[in-house]
Design a protein around this motif. Structure first.
Motif, PDB file in Angstrom:
ATOM      1  N   GLN A 232    -107.983  10.049 -99.886  1.00  0.00           N
ATOM      2  CA  GLN A 232    -106.850  10.432 -99.040  1.00  0.00           C
ATOM      3  C   GLN A 232    -107.253  11.015 -97.694  1.00  0.00           C
ATOM      4  O   GLN A 232    -106.582  10.776 -96.684  1.00  0.00           O
ATOM      5  CB  GLN A 232    -105.955  11.431 -99.789  1.00  0.00           C
ATOM      6  CG  GLN A 232    -105.252  10.830-100.997  1.00  0.00           C
ATOM      7  CD  GLN A 232    -104.226  11.772-101.601  1.00  0.00           C
ATOM      8  OE1 GLN A 232    -103.689  12.646-100.935  1.00  0.00           O
ATOM      9  NE2 GLN A 232    -103.942  11.599-102.880  1.00  0.00           N
ATOM     10  N   VAL A 233    -108.336  11.781 -97.656  1.00  0.00           N
ATOM     11  CA  VAL A 233    -108.714  12.434 -96.396  1.00  0.00           C
ATOM     12  C   VAL A 233    -110.053  11.965 -95.856  1.00  0.00           C
ATOM     13  O   VAL A 233    -110.462  12.383 -94.775  1.00  0.00           O
ATOM     14  CB  VAL A 233    -108.732  13.968 -96.555  1.00  0.00           C
ATOM     15  CG1 VAL A 233    -107.374  14.483 -96.977  1.00  0.00           C
ATOM     16  CG2 VAL A 233    -109.801  14.407 -97.562  1.00  0.00           C
ATOM     17  N   GLY A 234    -110.751  11.089 -96.585  1.00  0.00           N
ATOM     18  CA  GLY A 234    -112.020  10.567 -96.108  1.00  0.00           C
ATOM     19  C   GLY A 234    -113.209  11.377 -96.581  1.00  0.00           C
ATOM     20  O   GLY A 234    -113.085  12.556 -96.924  1.00  0.00           O
ATOM     21  N   PRO A 235    -114.413  10.746 -96.591  1.00  0.00           N
ATOM     22  CA  PRO A 235    -115.605  11.429 -97.103  1.00  0.00           C
ATOM     23  C   PRO A 235    -116.044  12.625 -96.271  1.00  0.00           C
ATOM     24  O   PRO A 235    -116.533  13.613 -96.810  1.00  0.00           O
ATOM     25  CB  PRO A 235    -116.679  10.321 -97.096  1.00  0.00           C
ATOM     26  CG  PRO A 235    -116.178   9.294 -96.146  1.00  0.00           C
ATOM     27  CD  PRO A 235    -114.683   9.345 -96.226  1.00  0.00           C
ATOM     28  N   ALA A 236    -115.884  12.561 -94.939  1.00  0.00           N
ATOM     29  CA  ALA A 236    -116.349  13.665 -94.092  1.00  0.00           C
ATOM     30  C   ALA A 236    -115.543  14.937 -94.340  1.00  0.00           C
ATOM     31  O   ALA A 236    -116.091  16.029 -94.496  1.00  0.00           O
ATOM     32  CB  ALA A 236    -116.274  13.272 -92.622  1.00  0.00           C
ATOM     33  N   THR A 237    -114.208  14.799 -94.401  1.00  0.00           N
ATOM     34  CA  THR A 237    -113.355  15.967 -94.639  1.00  0.00           C
ATOM     35  C   THR A 237    -113.577  16.533 -96.037  1.00  0.00           C
ATOM     36  O   THR A 237    -113.631  17.744 -96.236  1.00  0.00           O
ATOM     37  CB  THR A 237    -111.876  15.597 -94.450  1.00  0.00           C
ATOM     38  OG1 THR A 237    -111.675  15.134 -93.113  1.00  0.00           O
ATOM     39  CG2 THR A 237    -110.979  16.795 -94.698  1.00  0.00           C
TER      40      THR A 237
END
Length: 296
Positions: A232-237
């Motif tokens: 939902q928010v991506g790997p970095a976040t």
């Protein structure tokens, strides 16, 4: 907002797992401790989720990320705990993983890092060096354990990045079930020679309650919630949320094990935190390229 609250819960559970896993390693060999945790976690996942359908074309990739993120990470994680304090691991792993994620993603996507990210990488590396130099002179095992924790962080960063493409088309529970099962099988193979050395009758109720806690909450529940957050928010976040782990990890290590860090290590940890934070600030995100399909 809800997914970010769930991420905080995941980080609290993972922070507690450092001290709880250290307690397990004090009772049984590290390979056995890791296998028991994930055996329980896999059983819980299969009972609750009932082996969701996985397309045959994605089976190898799901197993592959399980070997990296479940087997690789946890074999190194428990080995590190057998050599170094849980407090060290609770700082090194969550601080190093976002750095590895940013650096490798930039390399794979051939993206030039911004000046602020380059500064962040430099500060983080300096912090790691200070942290390691601040290790009390208690023998070589602690230094080796901290280096093993760094390798574990690299495995976790790989698990996060490799899982992102799968999560673009599959649900988090599906990926988690099969990745965890594959990793658990590999952990079981490694632990098998040591199972006969464990004095099972001498393990008390506290040990088994601790294993159930590790298997159900920091493993089964936390892994599903983490991959849901990645989708939902991506790997970095998602990786950036790991900044919260040291606070929970150090608190549990102090309360349950009486562990602490030297002032020099605390300075190194602060520098690692600043460097990791600079690398995951909200700016143009780094995209992980789709892996090349080698099946053709």
């Amino acid at each position: 907002m809800r997914i970010r609250l769930l991420l905080i819960l995941v980080m609290a559970l993972w922070g507690s797992a450092f001290a709880s896993s250290k307690l397990a390693v004090n009772e049984v060999p590290h390979a056995v401790a890791g296998f028991l945790r994930f055996l329980i976690g896999t059983i819980v996942l299969l009972v609750v989720l009932r082996a969701p359908r996985l397309p045959a074309a994605d089976a190898a990739r799901a197993a592959g990320i399980g070997l990296v993120g479940v087997f690789g990470y946890n074999f190194l994680f428990f080995l590190g705990l057998a050599l170094a304090p849980a407090a060290d691991g609770s700082v090194i792993v969550p601080m190093a993983a976002p750095i590895f994620t940013v650096a490798v993603t930039a390399l794979l996507s051939r993206t030039r890092l911004s000046r602020i990210r380059m500064v962040g990488l430099t500060v983080a590396v300096a912090g790691a060096s200070v942290f390691i130099l601040g290790i009390p002179d208690t023998g070589s095992h602690r230094l080796l354990g901290d280096l093993v924790f760094l390798a574990a962080a690299a495995c976790w960063a790989s698990y996060t990045m490799l899982g992102a493409p799968l999560l673009s088309r599959l649900s988090a529970p599906t990926v988690t079930v099969y990745a965890t099962a594959a990793g658990t099988l590999a952990l079981g193979i490694i632990a098998a020679p040591e199972l006969s050395d464990v004095r099972w009758s001498e393990l008390d109720l506290g040990f088994w309650l601790n294993q159930v806690y590790l298997g159900v909450l920091p493993t089964a529940l936390a892994y599903v919630l983490y991959y849901r957050a990645v989708s939902q928010v991506g790997p970095a976040t998602a990786a950036a949320a790991m900044f919260l782990v040291p606070a929970f990890g150090l608190s549990c290590a102090w309360m349950l094990l009486g562990e602490s860090m030297s002032p020099t290590q605390a300075l190194g940890a602060a520098l690692m935190f600043i460097g990791a934070w600079l690398n995951t600030r909200s700016e143009a995100p780094l995209r992980v390229p789709e892996p090349v399909d080698v099946r053709s």
